[in-house]
Design a protein around this motif. Structure first.
Motif, mmCIF file in Angstrom:
data_model
loop_
_atom_site.group_PDB
_atom_site.id
_atom_site.type_symbol
_atom_site.label_atom_id
_atom_site.label_comp_id
_atom_site.label_asym_id
_atom_site.label_seq_id
_atom_site.Cartn_x
_atom_site.Cartn_y
_atom_site.Cartn_z
ATOM 1 N N TRP A 223 0.712 -1.230 -0.105
ATOM 2 C CA TRP A 223 -0.107 -0.086 -0.009
ATOM 3 C C TRP A 223 1.007 1.234 -0.140
ATOM 4 O O TRP A 223 0.242 2.377 -0.113
ATOM 5 C CB TRP A 223 -0.968 0.113 1.096
ATOM 6 N N VAL A 224 2.137 1.260 0.212
ATOM 7 C CA VAL A 224 2.861 2.302 0.513
ATOM 8 C C VAL A 224 3.686 2.623 -0.596
ATOM 9 O O VAL A 224 4.618 1.885 -1.015
ATOM 10 C CB VAL A 224 3.877 2.235 1.913
ATOM 11 N N MET A 225 3.781 3.862 -1.190
ATOM 12 C CA MET A 225 4.588 4.414 -1.976
ATOM 13 C C MET A 225 5.853 5.326 -1.738
ATOM 14 O O MET A 225 5.724 5.972 -0.597
ATOM 15 C CB MET A 225 3.836 5.131 -3.150
ATOM 16 N N SER A 226 6.905 5.234 -2.344
ATOM 17 C CA SER A 226 7.872 5.935 -2.051
ATOM 18 C C SER A 226 7.598 7.253 -2.455
ATOM 19 O O SER A 226 6.810 7.919 -3.464
ATOM 20 C CB SER A 226 9.146 5.663 -2.662
ATOM 21 N N ALA A 227 8.252 8.562 -1.817
ATOM 22 C CA ALA A 227 8.189 9.815 -2.053
ATOM 23 C C ALA A 227 8.476 9.993 -3.471
ATOM 24 O O ALA A 227 7.999 10.782 -4.336
ATOM 25 C CB ALA A 227 8.732 10.493 -1.161
ATOM 26 N N ASP A 228 9.654 9.582 -3.975
ATOM 27 C CA ASP A 228 10.212 9.863 -5.299
ATOM 28 C C ASP A 228 9.094 9.148 -6.330
ATOM 29 O O ASP A 228 8.982 10.054 -7.357
ATOM 30 C CB ASP A 228 11.524 9.014 -5.473
ATOM 31 N N ASP A 229 8.638 8.140 -6.076
ATOM 32 C CA ASP A 229 7.582 7.707 -7.287
ATOM 33 C C ASP A 229 6.293 8.378 -7.133
ATOM 34 O O ASP A 229 5.819 8.784 -8.306
ATOM 35 C CB ASP A 229 7.416 6.180 -6.753
ATOM 36 N N ALA A 230 5.886 8.809 -6.041
ATOM 37 C CA ALA A 230 4.931 9.766 -6.002
ATOM 38 C C ALA A 230 4.987 11.186 -6.673
ATOM 39 O O ALA A 230 4.002 11.506 -7.617
ATOM 40 C CB ALA A 230 4.363 9.924 -4.354
ATOM 41 N N VAL A 231 5.948 11.739 -6.414
ATOM 42 C CA VAL A 231 6.266 12.995 -7.357
ATOM 43 C C VAL A 231 6.406 12.983 -8.663
ATOM 44 O O VAL A 231 5.898 13.609 -9.530
ATOM 45 C CB VAL A 231 7.401 13.858 -6.442
ATOM 46 N N ASP A 232 7.059 11.617 -9.131
ATOM 47 C CA ASP A 232 7.454 11.559 -10.630
ATOM 48 C C ASP A 232 6.172 11.287 -11.228
ATOM 49 O O ASP A 232 5.869 11.583 -12.061
ATOM 50 C CB ASP A 232 8.444 10.491 -10.575
#
Length: 280
Positions: A223-232
């Protein structure tokens, strides 16, 4: 969500004599998490930056890393956006700078738990940060954007604007406001070149959860995304012209169906008589 009262400090970290045609990207909540990643990505896209958050030492660290990695011009503005005086100072800065071309309304917080057990002052600070500050900073840049005929506003909402939970009454309410506010702006600015995007992160691995009442470690890792993937992903949605970017939704047609159902109700939401089911 403890909110401190740091002094408002404006510090120019670097200066470039020639104006940047990309302009300045303003990012709130830029000292960590999604805000820090937005800062990095937008600098790499050629923007100069104005970074805003409460923690000046962290802002300085983010700014220093960006300058070293990209050579962009970076300013930091340490401010508590839940404090009326400091918020007003930030508004004045945004309203008076014609170089600002992009605003990321990322600053926000949360408190999870039953409403009956909540601290009212903590909830007030939450509403101020998630709703009032976002609204006022958007208003501050929008006059200039409208005058110049272009600009970009990115508003961070949340998956919990749609997935409302028993412990998320105030947080979900504030993030639902962001959705409605963004949709209204999109309609208002439809005939202009000004872009307004709402972003819906789910659980992201950041310090956002610290002190919230829920630890991110409690969620299944899928369920948990990395901040890098989220912003990209959010920036990919912006590039694609999406008005609403739901970061992990596999099929955007699900959102389109949801929004179409909402719009289908509109002709019947205000009529001269009650619906038949309410009439004797």
């Amino acid at each position: 969500m403890p909110i401190g009262q740091p002094l408002l400090i404006l510090k120019e970290i670097a200066f470039m004599s020639d104006p940047n045609p990309q302009g300045i990207a303003v990012i709130t909540g830029a000292s960590t998490g999604l805000g820090a990643v937005y800062a990095d990505r937008l600098a790499r896209r050629g923007y100069d930056l104005l970074l805003i958050a409460r923690n000046k030492s962290r802002l300085d660290a983010v700014a220093t890393a960006i300058i070293e990695n990209t050579g962009r011009n970076v300013e930091v503005l340490a401010a508590d956006l839940s404090d009326p005086g400091e918020l007003a100072t930030v508004e004045e800065r945004l309203r008076g700078d014609a170089s600002i071309s992009l605003l990321v309304n990322n600053a926000g917080g949360t408190v999870f738990g039953p409403l009956a057990q909540a601290d009212p002052s903590q909830l007030e600070d939450l509403i101020t940060l998630n709703v009032t500050a976002l609204t006022r900073l958007t208003t501050a840049v929008l006059a200039g954007f409208t005058q110049r005929g272009n600009g970009t506003i990115i508003n961070l909402s949340s998956a919990l604007a749609l997935n409302v939970l028993p412990v998320s009454a105030v947080y979900s309410g504030t993030k639902s406001y962001v959705v409605a506010f963004t949709q209204a702006l999109q309609q208002e600015l439809a005939e202009t070149a000004i872009r307004v995007q709402a972003v819906f992160p789910g659980a992201v691995r950041t310090e956002f959860w610290d002190g919230s009442g829920i630890e991110v470690s409690a969620f299944p890792q899928e369920w948990v995304m990395s901040a890098d993937d989220a912003v990209d992903a959010a920036l990919a949605g912006l590039d694609a012209g999406e008005p609403m970017t739901l970061l992990s939704l596999p099929d955007i047609s699900d959102w389109n169906t949801f929004d179409a159902a909402r719009q289908a109700m509109i002709p019947n939401l205000s009529r001269s008589v009650p619906a038949d089911r309410y009439r004797n």
